[in-house]
Each structure stands twice: as structure tokens, then as C-alpha cells.
Design a protein around this motif. Sequence first.
Motif, short mmCIF file in Angstrom:
data_model
loop_
_atom_site.label_atom_id
_atom_site.label_comp_id
_atom_site.label_asym_id
_atom_site.label_seq_id
_atom_site.Cartn_x
_atom_site.Cartn_y
_atom_site.Cartn_z
N GLY A 154 14.82 9.98 4.88
CA GLY A 154 15.08 11.53 3.53
C GLY A 154 13.70 12.48 3.70
O GLY A 154 13.95 12.35 1.67
N LEU A 155 12.54 11.42 3.82
CA LEU A 155 11.25 12.03 3.23
C LEU A 155 10.77 12.72 3.60
O LEU A 155 11.04 13.90 4.36
CB LEU A 155 10.08 10.87 3.49
N ARG A 156 9.66 13.50 2.76
CA ARG A 156 9.49 15.07 3.07
C ARG A 156 8.33 15.25 4.13
O ARG A 156 7.13 14.35 4.00
CB ARG A 156 8.83 15.21 1.98
N VAL A 157 8.45 15.46 5.84
CA VAL A 157 7.25 15.39 6.61
C VAL A 157 6.86 16.71 6.80
O VAL A 157 7.54 18.16 7.67
CB VAL A 157 7.72 14.79 7.63
N CYS A 158 5.89 16.50 6.86
CA CYS A 158 4.85 17.70 7.51
C CYS A 158 4.38 17.84 8.66
O CYS A 158 3.45 16.56 8.85
CB CYS A 158 3.78 18.27 6.72
N ARG A 159 5.11 18.41 9.64
CA ARG A 159 4.75 18.37 11.13
C ARG A 159 3.80 19.35 11.39
O ARG A 159 3.12 20.50 11.05
CB ARG A 159 5.89 18.48 11.76
N VAL A 160 2.93 18.57 12.06
CA VAL A 160 1.42 19.41 12.72
C VAL A 160 1.50 19.86 14.33
O VAL A 160 1.61 18.56 14.69
CB VAL A 160 0.20 18.19 12.57
N ASP A 161 1.53 21.41 14.65
CA ASP A 161 1.48 21.23 15.75
C ASP A 161 0.51 22.97 16.01
O ASP A 161 0.94 23.77 15.56
CB ASP A 161 2.69 21.78 16.29
N VAL A 162 -0.77 22.90 16.75
CA VAL A 162 -1.37 23.77 16.88
C VAL A 162 -0.69 25.07 17.97
O VAL A 162 -2.25 26.01 18.54
CB VAL A 162 -2.64 23.18 17.70
N ARG A 163 -0.14 24.42 18.41
CA ARG A 163 1.16 25.64 19.55
C ARG A 163 1.88 26.16 19.17
O ARG A 163 1.88 27.40 19.63
CB ARG A 163 1.36 24.37 20.84
N GLN A 164 2.97 25.97 18.13
CA GLN A 164 3.73 26.88 17.59
C GLN A 164 4.39 26.24 16.45
O GLN A 164 3.90 25.16 16.29
CB GLN A 164 5.12 26.21 18.84
N ASP A 165 4.89 27.38 16.09
CA ASP A 165 5.45 26.90 14.52
C ASP A 165 6.82 25.94 14.86
O ASP A 165 7.39 26.19 15.45
CB ASP A 165 6.06 27.96 13.94
N PRO A 166 6.61 24.76 14.52
CA PRO A 166 7.34 23.58 14.06
C PRO A 166 9.31 23.73 13.77
O PRO A 166 10.37 22.70 14.13
CB PRO A 166 7.34 22.28 13.56
N GLY A 167 9.15 25.04 12.81
CA GLY A 167 10.26 25.37 12.31
C GLY A 167 10.66 24.89 11.35
O GLY A 167 11.62 25.36 10.78
N THR A 168 9.55 23.60 10.35
CA THR A 168 10.53 22.84 9.21
C THR A 168 10.11 23.72 8.62
O THR A 168 9.22 24.14 8.04
CB THR A 168 10.27 21.62 9.76
N PRO A 169 10.68 22.92 7.39
CA PRO A 169 10.24 23.48 5.74
C PRO A 169 8.55 22.94 5.33
O PRO A 169 7.90 23.68 4.34
CB PRO A 169 11.50 22.63 4.61
N LEU A 173 0.88 -1.17 -0.11
CA LEU A 173 0.15 0.07 -0.27
C LEU A 173 0.88 0.92 -0.60
O LEU A 173 1.72 1.27 0.78
CB LEU A 173 -1.16 -0.32 1.50
N HIS A 174 0.22 1.92 -0.48
CA HIS A 174 1.53 2.79 -0.93
C HIS A 174 0.94 4.70 -1.71
O HIS A 174 -0.01 4.99 -3.10
CB HIS A 174 2.71 3.27 -2.32
N PRO A 175 0.41 5.00 -0.72
CA PRO A 175 -0.39 6.62 -0.78
C PRO A 175 0.47 7.51 -0.96
O PRO A 175 1.82 7.62 -0.67
CB PRO A 175 -1.38 6.71 0.60
N HIS A 176 -0.18 8.55 -2.08
CA HIS A 176 0.22 9.66 -2.12
C HIS A 176 1.18 10.27 -1.06
O HIS A 176 1.71 10.72 -0.18
CB HIS A 176 -0.32 10.13 -3.34
N GLN A 217 7.89 7.10 -0.54
CA GLN A 217 9.18 7.84 -1.62
C GLN A 217 9.73 9.44 -1.43
O GLN A 217 8.84 9.81 -0.99
CB GLN A 217 8.69 7.53 -3.05
N ALA A 218 10.71 9.86 -1.99
CA ALA A 218 10.92 11.75 -1.79
C ALA A 218 9.67 11.90 -2.19
O ALA A 218 9.63 13.09 -1.32
CB ALA A 218 12.25 10.91 -2.82
N GLY A 219 9.12 11.65 -3.62
CA GLY A 219 8.10 12.54 -3.61
C GLY A 219 6.68 13.51 -3.01
O GLY A 219 5.96 13.91 -3.56
N ASP A 220 6.47 11.68 -2.34
CA ASP A 220 4.68 11.72 -1.48
C ASP A 220 5.53 12.73 0.06
O ASP A 220 6.21 13.04 -0.19
CB ASP A 220 5.05 10.15 -0.57
N LEU A 221 4.50 12.25 0.65
CA LEU A 221 4.22 13.66 2.29
C LEU A 221 3.99 13.17 2.86
O LEU A 221 2.80 12.77 3.08
CB LEU A 221 3.27 14.77 1.46
N ALA A 222 4.09 12.94 4.10
CA ALA A 222 4.40 12.57 5.28
C ALA A 222 3.67 13.62 5.91
O ALA A 222 4.45 14.89 6.75
CB ALA A 222 5.20 11.63 6.25
#
Length: 473
Positions: free
Chosen positions: A241-256, A180-183, A216-221
Motif C-alpha cells: 500500500g505504499l506510494r510508488v512512482c514508476r519511472v519509464d522513459v518510453r511510455q506513461d505508466p498510467g499510475t497516480p 534505516l528509513h529514508p523519506h 510508510q504510507a506518507g513516504d515515496l518509493a
Amino acid sequence: MQDSNSSARLGNVAVLGIGHTGEAVCRYLVGLGERVSSITLFGGASSHEGEVTHELEGLGVRCVLGTEEVEGTFDLTIASPGIPVGSVFFQAAAAHSAEIIGEPEFAWRESPANWVGITGTNGKTTTTTLTTALLREGGRVAEAVGNIGTIITSRLAERQPGSWFVAELSSFQLATTRLLHPHVACLMNVTPDHVEWHGSMEAYAQAKEKIFANLQAGDLAVVSDGDDWCRAVIGRLDARGLRVCRVDVRQDPGTPCAAFVRDGRLVVRLDGAEHVLVPTDDLLIKGEHNEENALVASAVALELGVADKDVCCGLLAFSPLEHRIEPCGEVSGVRFVNDSKATNTDSVEKALTAFRPGNIVVLLGGHDKGTDLTSLAHAVAARCRVAVCYGAAGERIARALEDEVAASGSGLEVVREPHLREAFSAACGRAQAGDVVLLSPACSSFDEFHNMEERGELFKHLAAERVAAGRLC
């Protein structure tokens, strides 16, 4: 059908379980013609003949009922999600099969393009529904499928080219995935739940993490960093080395890639580009957990190319789901809110944040999962004025709350009632103008109801009676 692997022969196929999933898989397999040599349905120990089995047999499916014994040799077995991997039934099928997988894995193999996967202990249904709504607002063809109630396989034959499956995936479903491989794959949170099914908290968390196994590298977690389990997952995804979107309602995680609240507004940053969205106060879905749900859904929609203005429109239009912090009337200044879907302690703790502390009359109880109540008792004592405890778990919850009251000096009033109907009457008798009477049980419903929907419907019916009468008591 979109991007089907229609040339692949499946050979002799077994289906495990005669529920809605098993039936849908069998009907789909029948439609594959020469790709399938034979179809055998093993219903399980409690299965018996009925209209469904007669129909399937008429379509050429061999039905083996009333037993968990598996005989024969199969190229593939597709298991229903309610059958534990460690069960005798599952292991018997595995011993007679070249491969055994779950229904979402099978559906993905049949139609692998354009998948979003969403999992987590809490929030996944709201997030799945909202993500689907945002994609549609942006002109995409999208459908919410999976654990949300629509069996994925049942939608394969009619799937439109270019459409998106937004799949809510439970730990049961993810435990049997391999390819199983969601985008885009999302993990909302990991808190104790279904530990008895998986065997341990570690196994439960590992099943959730499988949603990222093939990214994979072009996907988003998209991952919340709100608990230790999720933070550990983030570390492992970063190491890959994956693209990871960190979710935090209290502060900016400071990541790309990040999703957070800044100055009272939802903000999503993808690869350094910021999207400033709507004020949190303008959302119809309330509470910090719903802000997180909105951030996750927005990150997915923006990643898939939906314009900022369409995301904003979709967010502002989205209403609470049935049985999930669902407003259901007001009388004498007291609001009724149905949160029957809150079947574990973490979900209740998050729901309490949606209301003003000190003005909550909460109904807690139902089937006792044996969950630790320490954190729940602390949250209820801190935020609620009255707690009405009922059902099989009511006494244990009441004792835990009373222990917390004694330790903290909270003014919480703890009430015991046998069933939901009596609990509702007791709550109304103690509610005051400005209060909310909140059904947020922290338990499953099976001591008194067939499911959480039936429980929520009774609560709404009782509330409607009080509203129609124009008085609380």
C-alpha cells in the motif's frame, strides 16, 4: 547536529575495518563522550600500525591489528562496507556483539531526519549528485553522502538543522541495514554485479530492496520499471500500500505517481498532479539512461516541494560527472569521451545509446568479473564500428564479440591490445571524422590501475595530448 539520538547510550562499541569508514566512525565515537564506554577497532588480517592507528590510540581507541580474530563482548559493532556479511571476520564480530550494523545504518540512527536514499546497479552517482543540485536550486540545504565518497558519519557533527542527506547506498551498505528509513527511497535498476560478494544474484537484489524496508504510507518509493527485478519490487511495494512512482522513459505508466517522457519532455506525476519539465534534447547529460536519472532526481525534488521552475533550471544546468560519459576533447572531427565509471556490462549498453550508431570506437577491458557477455556483445556489434579489447578481460570480450559478428553479420572490427595506452593508440588509428572514441570498459580497473578514477585520468591525459598536438596520430 540535526535531530540526534544523543541521549541513547551505546556502551562498548567495536568498529570493523581500518579504512576511511572505520577511521571516521572511530573519530565520531570519540566525540560522543560518556555515551560510549569503550571503542575497539578491529583492523582485519592485512591491517598494521601507522599514523592513523597511532592517532586513534591517542584518542583512547584500542586497535587490534593483523588479525580477523575478535575477542570481548560488545553492545554494538559497526562494520565497514567492504567486509562481506558471510565472511569469517564479520561472523566472528557478530558472535561477540549484541548487534552488528553497517555505517549508514549507524549514521541514520544518530541523525534520522530528512534522508533520501538512492541505490541501483548503475546511475546512482549521477542521480545522487543531480538530486542534491535540484534541492539546492530550490533553496534546500542538501549534501550528497554515502557511497558517492563522503562518509555519512563524518558529516553528522556539522549537519545543519533542516538539512537533507541525499545518500547513495551500495548493496554492500544496504546489506547491513535494519532500521534505516529514508523519506524518499529510489531504486534505479538491478543488473548482475557484485554477485561474488553477496553469494547470489537473489541476495544482491534483496540487499538493494532493503532500501524500502521501513517506508510508510506518507513516504515515496521511486522505482524504474526497466528490468524484471525492479518490476517485482514494484509489485511488492504496491502490495504494502505504499506510494510508488514508476519511472519509464518510453511510455506513461498510467499510475497516480509516475515519471516518464512524453512528446520529448520530462514529465513527473505525483498523486495525479502533473509537472511538465524540460525537453530531453536540452539536457547536457545524454542518453536514455540519463533521461531516467533526470526523471528520478526530478521526482524526488518535486516530492520534497521544490518548485517546477527551479527543477527545470537545475536540470538544464547539470553537466556530466567526471568519468561518466565525460566529454574530454575533440580533434580532427573525433570526440573523446571518458566513461571509466562503466564497470559492468549494463552500464556500457546504456552508455552506447548516447551516441549515433555506427560512429563509436569503444575501448573495452580490464579486470575480468566473469560476467556473461551475451547482451554486451549484441549491443556493441549493433552500435559500434570498432571495438578495441585490452587488459585481463580483453581476450574473452574479443572472442564474444567475434562470435556475435559471425552470427549477426555485423561489420564491427575487433582489435586486441595488451593495455589501455596501446588500446587508445589503436582506437585513434581507426577513428574517422564524426566518430567518438569512447572508454566504456565494462570491467573494473584492478588489473592495471588502483581504481577507475586513475584509469579515467590516463584516458583523459592521452586525449589531451592528441588535442594539443592537433592530430589523431
